[in-house]
Motif scaffolding. Sequence first.
Motif, short mmCIF file in Angstrom:
data_model
loop_
_atom_site.label_atom_id
_atom_site.label_comp_id
_atom_site.label_asym_id
_atom_site.label_seq_id
_atom_site.Cartn_x
_atom_site.Cartn_y
_atom_site.Cartn_z
N GLY A 144 0.81 -1.21 0.00
CA GLY A 144 0.00 0.00 0.00
C GLY A 144 0.85 1.26 0.00
O GLY A 144 0.53 2.24 -0.69
N VAL A 145 1.93 1.25 0.75
CA VAL A 145 2.83 2.40 0.75
C VAL A 145 3.48 2.54 -0.62
O VAL A 145 3.52 3.63 -1.20
CB VAL A 145 3.91 2.26 1.86
CG1 VAL A 145 4.99 3.32 1.71
CG2 VAL A 145 3.26 2.34 3.23
N ALA A 146 4.00 1.45 -1.16
CA ALA A 146 4.70 1.49 -2.45
C ALA A 146 3.78 1.96 -3.58
O ALA A 146 4.23 2.67 -4.49
CB ALA A 146 5.29 0.12 -2.78
N GLU A 147 2.51 1.59 -3.52
CA GLU A 147 1.59 1.97 -4.59
C GLU A 147 1.32 3.47 -4.66
O GLU A 147 0.83 3.97 -5.67
CB GLU A 147 0.28 1.20 -4.44
CG GLU A 147 0.42 -0.26 -4.82
CD GLU A 147 -0.82 -1.09 -4.58
OE1 GLU A 147 -1.72 -0.64 -3.83
OE2 GLU A 147 -0.88 -2.20 -5.13
N ARG A 148 1.69 4.20 -3.62
CA ARG A 148 1.50 5.66 -3.63
C ARG A 148 2.58 6.37 -4.44
O ARG A 148 2.48 7.57 -4.69
CB ARG A 148 1.49 6.20 -2.20
CG ARG A 148 0.33 5.67 -1.38
CD ARG A 148 0.15 6.39 -0.07
NE ARG A 148 1.33 6.45 0.75
CZ ARG A 148 1.43 5.93 1.98
NH1 ARG A 148 0.40 5.33 2.52
NH2 ARG A 148 2.54 6.06 2.66
N TYR A 149 3.60 5.65 -4.87
CA TYR A 149 4.71 6.25 -5.61
C TYR A 149 4.60 5.94 -7.10
O TYR A 149 4.06 4.92 -7.50
CB TYR A 149 6.04 5.73 -5.07
CG TYR A 149 6.32 6.23 -3.66
CD1 TYR A 149 7.07 7.37 -3.46
CD2 TYR A 149 5.78 5.57 -2.56
CE1 TYR A 149 7.30 7.85 -2.17
CE2 TYR A 149 6.00 6.04 -1.28
CZ TYR A 149 6.76 7.18 -1.09
OH TYR A 149 6.96 7.65 0.17
N SER A 150 5.15 6.84 -7.91
CA SER A 150 5.14 6.65 -9.36
C SER A 150 6.14 5.56 -9.74
O SER A 150 7.03 5.20 -8.94
CB SER A 150 5.51 7.95 -10.07
OG SER A 150 6.90 8.23 -9.88
N ASP A 151 6.02 5.06 -10.95
CA ASP A 151 6.97 4.06 -11.45
C ASP A 151 8.40 4.59 -11.40
O ASP A 151 9.33 3.87 -11.04
CB ASP A 151 6.62 3.63 -12.88
CG ASP A 151 5.33 2.84 -12.96
OD1 ASP A 151 4.79 2.46 -11.91
OD2 ASP A 151 4.86 2.61 -14.09
N ARG A 152 8.56 5.85 -11.77
CA ARG A 152 9.89 6.47 -11.77
C ARG A 152 10.45 6.54 -10.35
O ARG A 152 11.62 6.22 -10.12
CB ARG A 152 9.82 7.86 -12.39
CG ARG A 152 11.15 8.61 -12.33
CD ARG A 152 11.07 9.93 -13.01
NE ARG A 152 11.51 9.68 -14.38
CZ ARG A 152 11.26 10.46 -15.40
NH1 ARG A 152 10.54 11.53 -15.24
NH2 ARG A 152 11.72 10.17 -16.58
N GLU A 153 9.63 6.96 -9.39
CA GLU A 153 10.08 7.03 -8.00
C GLU A 153 10.43 5.64 -7.48
O GLU A 153 11.45 5.46 -6.79
CB GLU A 153 9.01 7.66 -7.12
CG GLU A 153 8.80 9.14 -7.37
CD GLU A 153 7.58 9.70 -6.66
OE1 GLU A 153 7.68 10.82 -6.12
OE2 GLU A 153 6.53 9.02 -6.64
N LEU A 154 9.62 4.65 -7.80
CA LEU A 154 9.88 3.28 -7.34
C LEU A 154 11.17 2.75 -7.94
O LEU A 154 11.92 2.02 -7.25
CB LEU A 154 8.70 2.36 -7.68
CG LEU A 154 7.43 2.63 -6.89
CD1 LEU A 154 6.28 1.81 -7.45
CD2 LEU A 154 7.63 2.35 -5.41
N ALA A 155 11.46 3.10 -9.18
CA ALA A 155 12.71 2.66 -9.81
C ALA A 155 13.91 3.24 -9.05
O ALA A 155 14.91 2.54 -8.83
CB ALA A 155 12.75 3.06 -11.28
N VAL A 156 13.82 4.50 -8.63
CA VAL A 156 14.90 5.13 -7.87
C VAL A 156 15.04 4.45 -6.51
O VAL A 156 16.15 4.13 -6.07
CB VAL A 156 14.66 6.65 -7.72
CG1 VAL A 156 15.65 7.27 -6.74
CG2 VAL A 156 14.75 7.34 -9.07
N VAL A 157 13.92 4.22 -5.83
CA VAL A 157 13.96 3.57 -4.52
C VAL A 157 14.56 2.17 -4.65
O VAL A 157 15.41 1.77 -3.84
CB VAL A 157 12.55 3.52 -3.88
CG1 VAL A 157 12.54 2.64 -2.64
CG2 VAL A 157 12.06 4.92 -3.54
#
Length: 171
Positions: A144-157
């Motif tokens: 649920g936390v991860a889904e709040r981020y964009s694909d680009r942000e998740l790639a950086v994380v």
Amino acid sequence: MAQPWSPQSTGSPQSRESPWTPQTPHDRAVLQVLQAVRAFSDAMDHMHGGMKDDMDMNASDLSALRMLIMREQRGEPVRPQDVAEHLKISTASTTKLLDRLTVAGHVERRPHPSDRRARVVVLTDVSRRTFFRHFGERLQAMRGVAERYSDRELAVVARFLAEIGEVMDAR
């Protein structure tokens, strides 16, 4: 390139928290991220401690199960020596650990899929269900936390965490 941090010489409350004083806004951002990594690590330790107690295991047993689950998800077979290397324990200790996990119904030793002289260690269905029963609620919350981020942000994380993991696991 940002200036390196300088050691703190004061007895301020922050000096007990970190031996470095951030000199630039970027340094402060880096320190904030590293403090978040430390807090995340502490939260993981607490979660694993609870799982260890709930599943009546020691820390090495739980670490072996986590390793088996991660490797299973990547489709990688796990040999007993892989467990020994991951846990940094002797082959004799690994044998005892695997015997204990086998008796408890958590793992099985099976023939290696491509090397008939070797064996692999696999999770049992019961162990997998037990592990995910304990971890599932937290996994849903983390998703649920991860889904709040964009694909680009998740790639950086993901890249950041992978690189931090590599640095922490450097041998």
